[in-house]
Design a protein around this motif. Structure first.
Motif, mmCIF file in Angstrom:
data_model
loop_
_atom_site.group_PDB
_atom_site.id
_atom_site.type_symbol
_atom_site.label_atom_id
_atom_site.label_comp_id
_atom_site.label_asym_id
_atom_site.label_seq_id
_atom_site.Cartn_x
_atom_site.Cartn_y
_atom_site.Cartn_z
ATOM 1 N N THR A 140 27.908 40.006 48.685
ATOM 2 C CA THR A 140 27.325 41.081 49.372
ATOM 3 C C THR A 140 26.342 41.502 47.906
ATOM 4 O O THR A 140 26.283 40.997 47.124
ATOM 5 C CB THR A 140 28.772 42.853 48.498
ATOM 6 O OG1 THR A 140 28.137 43.999 49.024
ATOM 7 C CG2 THR A 140 29.769 42.724 47.411
ATOM 8 N N ASP A 141 25.559 43.040 48.548
ATOM 9 C CA ASP A 141 24.616 42.621 47.316
ATOM 10 C C ASP A 141 24.470 44.399 46.503
ATOM 11 O O ASP A 141 24.411 43.966 45.289
ATOM 12 C CB ASP A 141 22.726 43.035 47.962
ATOM 13 C CG ASP A 141 22.368 42.609 49.209
ATOM 14 O OD1 ASP A 141 22.847 40.861 48.656
ATOM 15 O OD2 ASP A 141 22.101 41.976 50.106
ATOM 16 N N LYS A 142 25.760 45.090 46.762
ATOM 17 C CA LYS A 142 26.382 46.442 45.702
ATOM 18 C C LYS A 142 27.350 46.590 46.259
ATOM 19 O O LYS A 142 27.767 46.357 47.517
ATOM 20 C CB LYS A 142 24.947 47.478 46.127
ATOM 21 C CG LYS A 142 25.135 48.593 45.086
ATOM 22 C CD LYS A 142 24.211 49.464 45.151
ATOM 23 C CE LYS A 142 23.975 50.097 44.142
ATOM 24 N NZ LYS A 142 22.806 51.428 44.789
ATOM 25 N N LEU A 143 28.047 47.213 44.747
ATOM 26 C CA LEU A 143 29.135 47.039 45.308
ATOM 27 C C LEU A 143 29.790 49.243 44.848
ATOM 28 O O LEU A 143 29.191 49.049 43.656
ATOM 29 C CB LEU A 143 30.897 46.652 44.407
ATOM 30 C CG LEU A 143 31.975 47.041 44.864
ATOM 31 C CD1 LEU A 143 32.715 47.299 46.365
ATOM 32 C CD2 LEU A 143 32.512 46.615 43.860
ATOM 33 N N THR A 144 30.272 49.510 45.152
ATOM 34 C CA THR A 144 30.431 51.585 44.699
ATOM 35 C C THR A 144 31.116 51.947 45.090
ATOM 36 O O THR A 144 32.543 51.540 45.443
ATOM 37 C CB THR A 144 29.222 52.496 45.181
ATOM 38 O OG1 THR A 144 29.330 52.112 46.729
ATOM 39 C CG2 THR A 144 27.744 51.566 45.364
ATOM 40 N N GLU A 145 31.902 52.889 43.878
ATOM 41 C CA GLU A 145 32.679 53.461 43.864
ATOM 42 C C GLU A 145 33.784 53.152 44.072
ATOM 43 O O GLU A 145 35.187 52.728 44.693
ATOM 44 C CB GLU A 145 32.675 54.836 45.336
ATOM 45 C CG GLU A 145 31.994 55.371 45.428
ATOM 46 C CD GLU A 145 32.284 56.411 44.414
ATOM 47 O OE1 GLU A 145 32.136 57.299 43.767
ATOM 48 O OE2 GLU A 145 30.856 57.182 44.044
ATOM 49 N N TRP A 146 33.487 51.273 42.955
ATOM 50 C CA TRP A 146 35.385 51.225 42.904
ATOM 51 C C TRP A 146 35.724 51.573 41.293
ATOM 52 O O TRP A 146 34.880 51.904 40.622
ATOM 53 C CB TRP A 146 34.227 50.009 42.240
ATOM 54 C CG TRP A 146 35.717 48.583 41.786
ATOM 55 C CD1 TRP A 146 36.949 49.300 41.734
ATOM 56 C CD2 TRP A 146 35.570 47.505 41.481
ATOM 57 N NE1 TRP A 146 37.540 48.021 41.693
ATOM 58 C CE2 TRP A 146 36.301 46.848 41.370
ATOM 59 C CE3 TRP A 146 34.152 47.158 40.556
ATOM 60 C CZ2 TRP A 146 36.618 45.208 40.461
ATOM 61 C CZ3 TRP A 146 34.217 45.282 40.386
ATOM 62 C CH2 TRP A 146 35.110 44.742 39.915
ATOM 63 N N VAL A 164 28.026 48.111 41.157
ATOM 64 C CA VAL A 164 28.150 46.837 40.396
ATOM 65 C C VAL A 164 26.687 46.206 41.291
ATOM 66 O O VAL A 164 26.960 46.474 42.128
ATOM 67 C CB VAL A 164 29.328 45.721 40.472
ATOM 68 C CG1 VAL A 164 28.244 44.486 39.783
ATOM 69 C CG2 VAL A 164 29.808 46.036 39.833
ATOM 70 N N ALA A 165 25.268 45.289 41.189
ATOM 71 C CA ALA A 165 24.460 44.725 42.286
ATOM 72 C C ALA A 165 24.314 43.658 41.457
ATOM 73 O O ALA A 165 24.824 43.510 40.502
ATOM 74 C CB ALA A 165 23.044 46.211 40.771
ATOM 75 N N ILE A 166 23.715 42.956 42.509
ATOM 76 C CA ILE A 166 23.949 41.620 42.447
ATOM 77 C C ILE A 166 22.534 40.933 42.405
ATOM 78 O O ILE A 166 21.736 41.930 42.851
ATOM 79 C CB ILE A 166 24.573 40.765 43.204
ATOM 80 C CG1 ILE A 166 25.480 41.235 43.966
ATOM 81 C CG2 ILE A 166 24.177 39.485 43.102
ATOM 82 C CD1 ILE A 166 26.749 41.409 43.116
ATOM 83 N N ASN A 167 21.782 40.715 40.619
ATOM 84 C CA ASN A 167 20.566 39.822 41.135
ATOM 85 C C ASN A 167 20.597 38.335 41.692
ATOM 86 O O ASN A 167 21.481 37.531 40.802
ATOM 87 C CB ASN A 167 20.321 39.858 39.679
ATOM 88 C CG ASN A 167 19.041 39.710 39.078
ATOM 89 O OD1 ASN A 167 18.035 39.961 39.946
ATOM 90 N ND2 ASN A 167 18.869 39.331 37.824
ATOM 91 N N ARG A 168 19.720 38.205 42.342
ATOM 92 C CA ARG A 168 19.428 36.848 42.721
ATOM 93 C C ARG A 168 18.147 36.544 42.511
ATOM 94 O O ARG A 168 17.102 36.742 42.121
ATOM 95 C CB ARG A 168 20.227 36.878 44.347
ATOM 96 C CG ARG A 168 20.872 38.156 44.282
ATOM 97 C CD ARG A 168 21.459 37.799 46.850
ATOM 98 N NE ARG A 168 22.792 38.256 46.987
ATOM 99 C CZ ARG A 168 23.528 37.766 46.692
ATOM 100 N NH1 ARG A 168 23.894 36.634 46.667
ATOM 101 N NH2 ARG A 168 25.176 38.534 46.934
ATOM 102 N N ASP A 169 18.333 34.871 42.889
ATOM 103 C CA ASP A 169 17.419 34.237 42.665
ATOM 104 C C ASP A 169 16.609 33.852 43.828
ATOM 105 O O ASP A 169 16.742 34.444 44.506
ATOM 106 C CB ASP A 169 17.534 32.588 42.004
ATOM 107 C CG ASP A 169 18.511 31.553 42.822
ATOM 108 O OD1 ASP A 169 18.380 32.315 44.240
ATOM 109 O OD2 ASP A 169 18.581 30.972 42.424
#
Length: 439
Positions: A140-146, A164-169
């Motif tokens: 996923t790209d982002k997970l909220t309300e965990w 949580v936000a995912i940082n990708r290359d």
């Protein structure tokens, strides 16, 4: 910089050509000197231009470098002094960066937390689920309300909400994870308190429903035998042949009076139960208010004379016709008048009715009785509330009469108020619309 290098190469090419020309030319060296000087002057001018260009580019580079440094510092300040907890971890959850707020949540120094697994601070019972979720974050790209329970170092467990936000290359592969952590312990406690309150409210509503149902059933069950007692005692009092002995007549009269009193209490309880269950509805009809008041006057005239009280009726009505529930209005007026007579020993009672300019009618029942203390005024219309237990116990009652009056007046679209002073009497005023709106 590239432009400067190109100019240097151009100067070098010219110098090489000039050297080659000098070595192959049959002219005398003295003839080549002016040409060489001209070429050299041109080359120096181009070098000066290139140098100026390089200096300008260096200045722009220095400005850009300062801007980058300023932005980096700004980001670092925002990261460090943000009110919420921010972390940067690798994809396995090892902490790479952590701000002051996040370190405070984990109750440990920032330097100590670098390279520590974030999983170590998750409540033991939730770690397996946390690792499972962590391994699936790259999908996923982002997970909220965990919501996660965190165990800070040497401190009590707290609840946090995580984003949580995912940082990708450039190839779309996950490089790092950016975490936002916010403590929600107070919110969770408030939610639990609200849930408990709602549960208690439901239980209270169910209890109130069962109570109303019980009161309605019991009132019906009690009213049937009481009607028989009152009815047969009344027949005995009317019996002429054979006549009752005086002592027997007195006993039957006591049964009759107490039976009527008890029946009135049962009726009050039954009506209160109906009001509480919202099963009481008005039946609007046209009636003459003056006729109802005069009828009540005739009904209570003898009782008032027995107590030696004065009784005055004042009607200022150009039009006495109303459209409302006459039975409810009669019950309210009778209840208020009964109270006025009950608590008045000297003086008298008065019924007054007048028209208001807003197509409404006001009715007041006043007395010169014991009055009401200021601290009791606000409770006067509460159910089962009696102002002075010693005095009211002498006269009996359930404490429902005024509460029922208040509810019935509200059903009729009106308002009831009281003005009273201790030992100076009370005045209850009802304001009703001349024509009630149909539901």
């Amino acid at each position: 910089m590239q432009n400067f290098v190109q100019k240097i190469d151009a100067v070098r090419d010219r110098a090489a050509k000039l050297q080659n020309q000098a070595s192959t030319s049959s002219s005398q060296p003295q003839q080549l000197i002016p040409q060489a000087l001209a070429e050299l002057e041109t080359a120096l001018e181009e070098l000066r231009v290139a140098e100026e260009e390089m200096r300008r580019q260096n200045e722009q580079l220095a400005i850009a470098s300062m801007q980058i440094q300023s932005e980096r510092q700004r980001y670092q300040d925002l990261f460090e002094f943000a009110p919420d907890g921010y972390l940067v971890t690798d994809c396995a959850g090892l902490i790479r960066e952590i701000n002051h707020a996040a370190a405070k949540l984990l109750n440990a120094p920032q330097d100590y937390l670098i390279s520590k697994p974030l999983t170590n601070y998750v409540q033991l019972e939730q770690r397996k689920a946390f690792r499972t979720q962590l391994n699936q974050l790259h999908h996923t790209d982002k997970l909220t309300e965990w919501e996660v329970s965190i165990c800070p170092r040497r401190a009590a467990t707290i609840d946090v909400g995580i984003t949580v936000a995912i940082n990708r290359d450039n190839q779309g592969r996950a490089k790092s994870l950016r975490w936002l952590m916010r403590e929600i312990t107070a919110r969770k406690l408030a939610e639990e308190t609200l849930r408990q309150t709602q549960l208690q409210n439901l239980q209270l509503q169910e209890t109130a429903r069962l109570k109303s149902h019980f009161l309605a059933i019991m009132s019906h069950e009690l009213r049937t035998p009481m009607n028989a007692i009152v009815g047969f005692s009344q027949l005995l009092l009317r019996q002429k042949c054979p006549p009752l002995a005086k002592s027997q007549e007195n006993m039957v009269e006591i049964i009759f009076n107490n039976g009527k009193h008890l029946l009135k209490l049962i009726e009050d309880i039954l009506q209160a139960a109906k009001i509480e269950s919202n099963s009481l509805e008005i039946v609007p009809q046209e009636f003459n208010l003056a006729e109802i008041i005069n009828d009540i006057k005739r009904q209570y005239c003898s009782l008032i004379k027995q107590k030696g009280l004065g009784f005055e009726v004042s009607l200022s009505l150009n039009n006495a016709i109303m459209v409302n529930d006459s039975d409810f209005l009669r019950q309210v007026l009778v209840n208020l008048l009964s109270n006025a007579i009950k608590f008045t020993e000297i003086g008298g009672v008065k019924i007054k009715a007048w028209e208001l300019p807003t197509n409404k009618i006001a009715i007041s029942i006043s007395d010169t009785g014991i009055g009401i203390a200021p601290e009791d005024i606000k409770h006067i219309f509460a159910e089962f509330h009696q102002l002075n237990q010693t005095i009211t116990r002498q006269h009996g009652g359930t404490g429902l009469g005024l509460a029922i009056c208040d509810r019935l007046v509200a059903l009729m679209g009106g308002q009831i108020s009281v003005d009273s002073k201790p030992n100076q009497g009370s005045s209850f005023t009802i304001t009703l619309p001349r024509q009630v709106k149909s539901n």
